[in-house]
Scaffold this active site. Structure first.
Site, PDB file in Angstrom:
ATOM      1  N   LYS A  52       0.895  -1.304   0.008  1.00  0.00           N
ATOM      2  CA  LYS A  52       0.123   0.071  -0.011  1.00  0.00           C
ATOM      3  C   LYS A  52       0.670   1.251   0.141  1.00  0.00           C
ATOM      4  O   LYS A  52       0.498   1.954  -0.846  1.00  0.00           O
ATOM      5  CB  LYS A  52      -0.906  -0.132   1.302  1.00  0.00           C
ATOM      6  N   GLN A  96      -6.098  -1.730  10.244  1.00  0.00           N
ATOM      7  CA  GLN A  96      -5.951  -3.022   9.689  1.00  0.00           C
ATOM      8  C   GLN A  96      -6.153  -4.122  10.578  1.00  0.00           C
ATOM      9  O   GLN A  96      -6.050  -4.197  11.645  1.00  0.00           O
ATOM     10  CB  GLN A  96      -4.265  -3.293   9.664  1.00  0.00           C
ATOM     11  N   ASP A 119     -12.481   1.926   4.144  1.00  0.00           N
ATOM     12  CA  ASP A 119     -12.761   0.231   3.926  1.00  0.00           C
ATOM     13  C   ASP A 119     -14.206   0.250   3.974  1.00  0.00           C
ATOM     14  O   ASP A 119     -14.763  -0.957   3.408  1.00  0.00           O
ATOM     15  CB  ASP A 119     -12.478  -0.332   5.355  1.00  0.00           C
TER      16      ASP A 119
HETATM   17  N1  LIG Z   1      -9.109  -3.116   7.555  1.00  0.00           N
HETATM   18  C1  LIG Z   1      -8.484  -4.052   6.609  1.00  0.00           C
HETATM   19  N2  LIG Z   1      -8.659  -3.763   5.565  1.00  0.00           N
HETATM   20  C2  LIG Z   1      -8.023  -4.922   4.574  1.00  0.00           C
HETATM   21  O1  LIG Z   1      -8.356  -4.886   3.012  1.00  0.00           O
HETATM   22  C3  LIG Z   1      -7.438  -5.949   5.033  1.00  0.00           C
HETATM   23  C4  LIG Z   1      -6.983  -5.980   6.417  1.00  0.00           C
HETATM   24  N3  LIG Z   1      -7.708  -4.932   7.202  1.00  0.00           N
HETATM   25  N4  LIG Z   1      -6.242  -6.815   6.860  1.00  0.00           N
HETATM   26  C5  LIG Z   1      -5.617  -7.799   6.186  1.00  0.00           C
HETATM   27  C6  LIG Z   1      -6.119  -8.020   4.720  1.00  0.00           C
HETATM   28  C7  LIG Z   1      -4.937  -8.629   3.922  1.00  0.00           C
HETATM   29  N5  LIG Z   1      -5.118  -7.658   2.743  1.00  0.00           N
HETATM   30  C8  LIG Z   1      -4.291  -7.800   1.592  1.00  0.00           C
HETATM   31  C9  LIG Z   1      -4.297  -6.943   0.460  1.00  0.00           C
HETATM   32  C10 LIG Z   1      -3.720  -6.878  -0.457  1.00  0.00           C
HETATM   33  C11 LIG Z   1      -2.378  -7.813  -0.510  1.00  0.00           C
HETATM   34  C12 LIG Z   1      -1.374  -7.821  -1.400  1.00  0.00           C
HETATM   35  O2  LIG Z   1      -0.655  -6.823  -1.972  1.00  0.00           O
HETATM   36  N6  LIG Z   1      -0.867  -9.045  -2.030  1.00  0.00           N
HETATM   37  C13 LIG Z   1      -0.159  -9.212  -3.282  1.00  0.00           C
HETATM   38  C14 LIG Z   1       1.193  -9.792  -2.557  1.00  0.00           C
HETATM   39  C15 LIG Z   1       2.388  -9.892  -3.499  1.00  0.00           C
HETATM   40  C16 LIG Z   1       3.707  -9.791  -2.589  1.00  0.00           C
HETATM   41  O3  LIG Z   1       4.288  -8.944  -2.105  1.00  0.00           O
HETATM   42  O4  LIG Z   1       4.135 -10.904  -2.204  1.00  0.00           O
HETATM   43  C17 LIG Z   1      -0.551 -10.416  -4.145  1.00  0.00           C
HETATM   44  O5  LIG Z   1      -1.607 -11.061  -3.824  1.00  0.00           O
HETATM   45  O6  LIG Z   1      -0.207 -10.348  -5.297  1.00  0.00           O
HETATM   46  C18 LIG Z   1      -2.143  -8.831   0.587  1.00  0.00           C
HETATM   47  C19 LIG Z   1      -3.102  -8.777   1.824  1.00  0.00           C
HETATM   48  C20 LIG Z   1      -5.879  -6.809   2.978  1.00  0.00           C
HETATM   49  N7  LIG Z   1      -6.682  -6.921   4.305  1.00  0.00           N
END
Ligand SMILES: Nc1nc(=O)c2c([nH]1)NC[C@@H]1CN(c3ccc(C(=O)N[C@@H](CCC(=O)O)C(=O)O)cc3)C=[N+]21
Ligand SMILES: NC(=O)C1=CN([C@@H]2O[C@H](COP(=O)(O)OP(=O)(O)OC[C@H]3O[C@@H](n4cnc5c(N)ncnc54)[C@H](OP(=O)(O)O)[C@@H]3O)[C@@H](O)[C@H]2O)C=CC1
Ligand SMILES: [Mg+2]
Length: 281
Positions: A52, A96, A119
């Protein structure tokens, strides 16, 4: 015919439009600002926060991560949110999740001003969403809708099965799918004979948090399969909920992990921050 749906590519494509929008807003004296509150150091949260921060900086947003130790008290956390609620230089914030056990998550979510709740988790915004009159779009669910739209997969009149009913993913996605005229089934840990239900899905979404959870025998031939899970497998590799190699033999379209839903979540978070900031112009 099998189609791999790249969230990474779609997010990259939309990112340039967003950057121009931010430039435009800045010329009008408005720099969208986002604050992320992170308590402790859970694995997926760290990845999320790192990505982010990178995206926000590329777009030219005013981004700040506010970190608290695991031992922070509920009062301290609430005081910090209240001060962000009052801070005129802050457009949007999110806390988060999950939070440590000693903190009442519901109370924290309710403290975030509905005007700054990017959110869409505060009760008022959740209510608007379920009334088909959304104010902000929750990031993960919204990102999945964009992913389908860009892939020309329209959920209208399709049977959408969502496995997982959390406030972060399953429930908001259920609302967005219903708003998009899908027929929605929401499954969870108390669901009986899950396989017979997932087998009926035209679009199957898994948000469970268990590696290898969705196997080929649970998927209808040609179905679209969206994998929200972020798990570590036996070799500590980042994987989703879906057994990718086997399921891709059956599915018509699928998202990978990484590079699927994750990048779309971040894109949508940035879009929604910008939408909130636009109200200041
Ligand atoms: N209030 C709140 N809102 C959320 O939206 C929220 C939260 N809490 N708590 C945790 C989870 C988890 N989550 C992710 C979002 C993007 C990736 C992300 O960037 N994923 C990349 C990772 C690549 C890498 O760097 O390895 C991908 O899937 O390609 C991961 C995890 C949002 N969450
Ligand atoms: N890529 C992204 O942008 C994001 C990824 N994630 C990832 O998605 C996954 C889910 O996250 P989140 O929704 O927060 O998780 P939660 O743990 O809050 O919810 C998991 C859901 O799965 C259900 N479930 C658990 N076991 C089973 C089972 N055996 N059969 C059917 N349903 C089951 C639970 O049911 P019950 O309600 O009955 O307990 C619950 O509804 C995680 O891996 C997380 O890291 C999360 C957010 C964003
Ligand atoms: Mg708790």
């Amino acid at each position: 015919m099998f189609k791999l749906i790249s969230g990474k590519a779609i997010a990259q494509k939309r990112q340039e439009d967003l950057r121009l929008e931010v430039e435009n807003l800045k010329n009008k004296g408005v720099t969208p600002s986002l604050r992320v509150i992170l308590v402790g150091h859970s694995g997926p949260s760290e990845i999320y926060v790192r990505n982010k921060k990178r995206r926000a900086e590329e777009l030219g947003l005013d981004f700040e991560l506010i970190r608290f130790d695991e031992t922070v008290t509920e009062q301290e956390l609430i005081a910090s949110i209240e001060s962000l609620n009052q801070d005129q230089t802050v457009d949007a914030m999110l806390v988060q999740l999950p939070l440590p056990k000693h903190i009442d998550e519901e109370k924290v979510v309710q403290t975030v001003s509905p005007y700054k709740d990017v959110d869409g988790f505060s009760p008022i915004n959740f209510g608007y969403l379920w009334q088909n009159n959304p104010n902000v779009i929750p990031s993960t669910a919204g990102g999945i809708m964009t992913l389908l739209e860009e892939s020309e997969i329209n959920p209208a009149s399709k049977h959408v099965v969502i496995v997982g009913r959390s406030n972060i993913v399953g429930r908001p996605l259920g609302a967005l799918m219903l708003n998009a005229d899908a027929t929605v089934t929401m499954a969870h840990s108390k669901t009986k004979d899950l396989k017979s239900i997932t087998k009926q899905a035209d679009i199957l979404i898994s948000a469970v948090g268990k590696a290898h959870f969705i196997t080929a025998d649970m998927v209808k031939k040609g179905a679209t399969v969206i994998d929200v899970g972020m798990n570590r497998d036996e070799n500590d590799k980042l994987v989703g909920d879906v057994d990718f190699d086997d399921v891709s033999e059956v599915a018509g379209a699928m998202t990978p992990v990484p590079g699927g839903v994750g990048p779309m979540t971040i894109l949508t978070l940035m879009e929604q921050t910008i939408e909130i900031a636009k109200k200041r112009v």
